[in-house]
Write an enzyme that holds these catalytic residues in place. Sequence first.
Site, mmCIF file in Angstrom:
data_model
loop_
_atom_site.group_PDB
_atom_site.id
_atom_site.type_symbol
_atom_site.label_atom_id
_atom_site.label_comp_id
_atom_site.label_asym_id
_atom_site.label_seq_id
_atom_site.Cartn_x
_atom_site.Cartn_y
_atom_site.Cartn_z
ATOM 1 C CB SER A 87 -24.148 6.763 -13.919
ATOM 2 O OG SER A 87 -24.092 6.070 -12.689
ATOM 3 C CG LEU B 77 -13.957 -1.943 -2.265
ATOM 4 C CD1 LEU B 77 -15.233 -2.767 -2.153
ATOM 5 C CD2 LEU B 77 -12.767 -2.727 -1.705
ATOM 6 C CB SER B 78 -10.333 0.614 -7.482
ATOM 7 O OG SER B 78 -9.183 0.761 -6.744
ATOM 8 N N GLY C 295 -17.213 4.986 -2.308
ATOM 9 C CA GLY C 295 -16.422 5.431 -1.158
ATOM 10 C C GLY C 295 -15.866 4.293 -0.318
ATOM 11 C CD GLU D 225 -7.877 7.774 -10.367
ATOM 12 O OE1 GLU D 225 -8.452 6.886 -11.008
ATOM 13 O OE2 GLU D 225 -7.668 7.696 -9.156
ATOM 14 C CD GLU E 118 -3.090 -0.564 0.085
ATOM 15 O OE1 GLU E 118 -3.127 -0.255 -1.134
ATOM 16 O OE2 GLU E 118 -3.657 -1.558 0.541
ATOM 17 C CG HIS E 119 0.069 4.875 0.575
ATOM 18 N ND1 HIS E 119 -0.306 6.101 0.097
ATOM 19 C CD2 HIS E 119 -0.981 4.411 1.289
ATOM 20 C CE1 HIS E 119 -1.535 6.380 0.529
ATOM 21 N NE2 HIS E 119 -1.964 5.367 1.239
ATOM 22 C CG ASP F 32 -6.423 1.717 -7.524
ATOM 23 O OD1 ASP F 32 -5.785 0.914 -6.817
ATOM 24 O OD2 ASP F 32 -6.772 2.844 -7.120
HETATM 25 C C1 GLA Z 1 -5.223 4.509 -4.012
HETATM 26 C C2 GLA Z 1 -4.487 4.832 -5.316
HETATM 27 C C3 GLA Z 1 -3.486 3.735 -5.667
HETATM 28 C C4 GLA Z 1 -2.564 3.414 -4.490
HETATM 29 C C5 GLA Z 1 -3.390 3.194 -3.219
HETATM 30 C C6 GLA Z 1 -2.524 3.029 -2.005
HETATM 31 O O1 GLA Z 1 -6.041 3.385 -4.190
HETATM 32 O O2 GLA Z 1 -5.419 4.965 -6.362
HETATM 33 O O3 GLA Z 1 -2.741 4.117 -6.793
HETATM 34 O O4 GLA Z 1 -1.596 4.408 -4.314
HETATM 35 O O5 GLA Z 1 -4.278 4.269 -2.971
HETATM 36 O O6 GLA Z 1 -1.766 1.860 -2.111
#
Ligand code: GLA
Length: 384
Positions: free
Chosen positions: A69, A127-128, A124, A162, A35-36, A174
């Site tokens: 949508s 989950l992308s 929100g 994005e 993550e990150h 994502d």
């Molecule tokens: C969000 C961003 C990703 C990633 C995560 C953290 O989901 O869209 O690119 O940086 O945060 O891992």
Amino acid sequence: MSPAPAAVLELFRSRFGGVADGVWLAPGRANLMGEHTDYNEGYVLPFALGQGIVAAAARRTDRRLVLCSAQEPGGAADVSLDGLAPGRVTGWAAYPAGVAWALAVAGYELPGACLAIDSDLPAGAGLSSSAALECVTALALTELAGLDIDRRELAAIARRAENDFAGVPSGIMDQSASLLGRRGHALLLDCRSLDSSQVPFDPAASGARLLLINTRASHELTAGEYGRRRAECEQAARLLGVPSLRYLTDTGDLDRLTDAVLRRRARHVLTDDRRVLEVVGWLTSASRDAYPEIGRLLTEAHLSLRDDFEVSWPEADAAVDAALAAGALGARMIGGGFGGSVLALVREDAADQVRAAVAGAFAERAWTAPEFLAAAPSDSARHL
Ligand code: GLA
């Protein structure tokens, strides 16, 4: 799982009249580890979910992109493909319009199109859903145009939409998960070389289950804090004289950072990169200890995100604590932080008690009840 094509075809018919040329689906994602790390050129290990976004789409003879949508009943958008520029389209429509813009910037010719969109990804929940919206648009528009674009390139185009059009400074994880995921696998992505490989990931075959817990906590702070974390990582890399934090190999190097906050941020990135490779090692080991060890690493990652990177939130911490106390093998927050979901790894026979414990912890604090979702590693975006 994933919205029914019949419903989005009906939405298309009722809004635009006529019949769509096709229906496309792009999944959301959960992230097993890393993550990150993506914008630090490190490793990530996400997987595509069964839940996602569908689009029924048809070509138009003019140069307009017309969008509606099911989740935005009042928010139809109608934009000219020729006037697209960052800042011109706002709200949810910025993501699909941004994809059309990024495809044009990359030199691809698109016809006008109508898109009707439906989703079963909770908004929100971290989950992308925005990446899924970009990816389903990218696939629908390019296939309507008769273009066959490599998925890695398509992921980069969706990310550009994005970053540069919608103005969200995210990494490549994502979009890659949505476009490259495979059923029964996690996607190991090296965000420096962009090389990827499929790692077999089938917890059910080993008597384990993944529980996705939408904490229903607001996401509001994400944008500013996310950008701040990125800036801190870049500053730490500059001070250490490396192109990105991915280049760190030794925790001893961190001592050269005199600022305690920057040192913690860099330590999270370095240790999370390592945890990705350790999880891959366990998944490919055929060891009986694999899932308990992966669980341990998930919890370690949560502590690192909570204490070193400082992106966790109270509902996530409470969900992780309750899940562990009820016997989960491990649990952690996923995504950018400050709201969204927790991923717990549990033994099949402990799943009910973990769910009950997390729900109980939320009830005790008078928080909105969490939502439990299935998290099955699923296939990537496709034409249905
Ligand atoms: C969000 C961003 C990703 C990633 C995560 C953290 O989901 O869209 O690119 O940086 O945060 O891992």
